[in-house]
Design an enzyme around this catalytic site. Structure first.
Site, mmCIF file in Angstrom:
data_model
loop_
_atom_site.group_PDB
_atom_site.id
_atom_site.type_symbol
_atom_site.label_atom_id
_atom_site.label_comp_id
_atom_site.label_asym_id
_atom_site.label_seq_id
_atom_site.Cartn_x
_atom_site.Cartn_y
_atom_site.Cartn_z
ATOM 1 N N TYR A 154 40.952 34.300 42.861
ATOM 2 C CA TYR A 154 40.087 35.189 42.089
ATOM 3 C C TYR A 154 40.047 36.540 42.784
ATOM 4 C CZ TYR A 154 35.867 37.079 39.870
ATOM 5 O OH TYR A 154 34.970 37.858 39.182
ATOM 6 N N ASP A 249 43.781 40.258 49.752
ATOM 7 C CA ASP A 249 42.393 40.363 49.288
ATOM 8 C C ASP A 249 41.490 39.625 50.276
ATOM 9 O OD1 ASP A 249 39.957 40.311 48.045
ATOM 10 O OD2 ASP A 249 40.698 39.580 46.117
ATOM 11 N N LYS A 281 31.816 41.949 49.906
ATOM 12 C CA LYS A 281 30.865 40.944 50.397
ATOM 13 C C LYS A 281 30.246 41.297 51.765
ATOM 14 C CE LYS A 281 32.181 37.394 47.185
ATOM 15 N NZ LYS A 281 33.472 37.392 46.544
HETATM 16 C C1 LIG Z 1 34.059 37.995 45.249
HETATM 17 C C2 LIG Z 1 35.500 38.326 45.246
HETATM 18 C C3 LIG Z 1 36.013 39.420 44.526
HETATM 19 C C4 LIG Z 1 35.169 40.238 43.580
HETATM 20 O O1 LIG Z 1 34.146 40.914 44.217
HETATM 21 P P1 LIG Z 1 32.885 41.417 43.336
HETATM 22 O O2 LIG Z 1 32.086 42.198 44.326
HETATM 23 O O3 LIG Z 1 32.208 40.188 42.830
HETATM 24 O O4 LIG Z 1 33.434 42.257 42.248
HETATM 25 C C5 LIG Z 1 37.349 39.735 44.677
HETATM 26 N N1 LIG Z 1 38.143 39.009 45.469
HETATM 27 C C6 LIG Z 1 37.698 37.946 46.153
HETATM 28 C C7 LIG Z 1 38.633 37.197 47.044
HETATM 29 C C8 LIG Z 1 36.368 37.554 46.046
HETATM 30 O O5 LIG Z 1 35.944 36.464 46.706
#
Ligand SMILES: *Cc1c(COP(=O)(O)O)cnc(C)c1O
Length: 443
Positions: A154, A249, A281
């Site tokens: 994701y 990511d 995060k």
């Molecule tokens: C949470 C997450 C996102 C998206 O971040 P948001 O602040 O919710 O838009 C993207 N990549 C990874 C790996 C994530 O865990």
């Protein structure tokens, strides 16, 4: 680990139920992010009134040990005194300027100092914006349009990254969400995770059109599924061979798996670091702050220096950056040691309880991030992650909740701990686990 509070069972949550009803009238599903709705496990999501350290208190006055930690950001615990002080101090100077400010520089310096290959970052407000912008930069820098992602990873709700193919072979993805045009999903190639042969085959066929491969540094959004030995090296090798960029990511893993995220834990891939990193995060400390970054050369393609446009009214917000900076500064070696200790204590106890109740399960790790899959055998990709006893997880989840422990309401998620999880909070979790394991086994 003594003095665990004798738990009364949480039966009724009328105030949460009433708020959910009101919320449903004015917000789709009553929530502002779908997983919060408890659809995977059923029941009433808890509306939280207050959070301190490892504890959540809902609007009915029930207390829960928090094993979501806002899906990662609350690494120091809720309302940490130093972060609180930094936020309050920043707020007294104003909320948003629409001009540059010092906190942006300090936060960027802190990130660059921690993650060696990142020479420059651009701050944004969410992980979604970070990956969306990194993707645009990769396309702008290569002049190519296709992107490779992995099923089960994701990257936020970015149109071309929402595509996640069904099982098996490399395939052009159908959009996972209504509203994503096929033309957008068509530029996305979805591959099974940890499958080097599928990666090589996709590049043999489309290599000269692929702008980038984007991967979770160590996936946490299908549960914790770390890269198999050599997989990250293969991503680096294949992208290099074909002139594509590699985007790591680290929105979830960044500053959590280690001071330098998954990159710090796994080390530099053979053949060199990823070209771009995305963060979110933890680096926002619970406020909307995220970032993407890479070499100064690559980042110079961004406006105003280069032709790739990217912007944000609230990007680098002075209060959000103050929270992020205080959080990162608070992430000392002792904090990482505590995260490891708490995570291992909780995971070992969960495993022991499930084993005693005869529930097949597998625990997988990425630093102090872990998840408990209700199935036998290792989980290497999304297909494996899907093949769990989701109903058993639902029963497990609800028994934990009834006993005052708030797990992620889905069997596709990591469990998150914080450095504020003290012995009392851990003991509370350990007390609940055998009951939850029994509930899980009673299918
Ligand atoms: C949470 C997450 C996102 C998206 O971040 P948001 O602040 O919710 O838009 C993207 N990549 C990874 C790996 C994530 O865990």
């Amino acid at each position: 680990m003594t003095n665990a509070p004798t738990s009364h069972l949480i039966q009724d949550t009328p105030a949460s139920a009433a708020l959910l009803n009101r919320a449903r009238a004015v917000t789709p599903g009553g929530v502002n992010s779908p997983v919060r709705a408890f659809r995977a496990v059923g029941g009433t999501p808890r509306f939280i009134a207050e959070a301190k350290g490892p504890w959540l208190t809902d609007v009915d006055g029930n207390r829960y040990v928090d094993l979501i930690c806002s899906w990662g950001p609350m690494i120091l615990g809720h309302a940490h005194p130093e972060v609180m002080a930094a936020v309050q101090e920043a707020a007294t100077h104003g909320f948003s300027f629409g001009t540059p400010s010092e906190n942006e520089v300090l936060l960027a310096e802190e990130i660059v100092r921690r993650v060696a290959p990142v020479e420059q970052v651009r701050l944004v407000s969410s992980g979604t914006e970070a990956t969306m912008s990194a993707l645009r930069l990769a396309r702008g820098a290569t002049g190519r349009s296709k992107v490779v992602k992995f099923a089960g990873c994701y990257h936020g709700h970015v149109d071309p990254l929402l595509a996640a193919a069904g099982s098996g072979v490399a395939t052009f993805a159908l959009p996972d969400s209504a509203g994503v045009p096929a033309s957008s999903a068509h530029e996305t190639i979805v591959l099974p995770y940890n499958d080097v042969a599928a990666l090589e085959a996709a590049f043999v066929e489309h290599g000269d059109q692929i702008a980038c491969v984007i991967t979770e540094a160590s996936p946490g959004n299908m549960g914790v599924v770390p890269p198999a030995a050599g997989f990250t090296d293969a991503l680096r090798r294949v992208t290099r061979e074909h002139g594509a960029l590699l985007i790591s990511d680290e929105v979830m893993t960044g500053f959590r798996c280690s001071a330098a995220g998954w990159y710090g834990l796994e080390g530099e891939p053979e053949g060199g670091a990823p070209d771009l990193f995305t963060f979110g995060k933890v680096m926002g400390g619970g406020f909307p702050a995220a970032a993407f970054g890479g070499s100064a050369d690559l980042m110079s393609r961004l406006a105003p220096e280069g032709p790739v446009y990217q912007a944000g009214t609230l990007s680098g917000n002075p209060v959000a950056t103050a929270a992020g900076l205080a959080t990162l500064r608070g992430c000392t070696p002792e904090v990482y040691d505590r995260l490891d200790a708490v995570a291992h204590t909780v995971a070992d106890a969960a495993s022991e309880a499930l084993a005693a109740a005869g529930v097949s399960h597998t625990v997988q790790w990425a630093g102090s991030m872990f998840s408990v899959f209700v199935r036998d055998g290792a989980v290497r990709d999304y297909e494996d992650a899907k093949a769990q006893d989701h109903a058993a997880y639902g029963r497990f989840f609800h028994e934990m909740l009834r006993r005052g422990v708030h797990l992620p309401p889905s069997s596709y998620e990591a469990w998150f701990v914080s450095a504020s999880h003290d012995d009392d909070a851990v003991a509370h979790v350990l007390d609940a686990l055998p009951h939850a394991a029994t509930a899980a086994s009673a299918g």
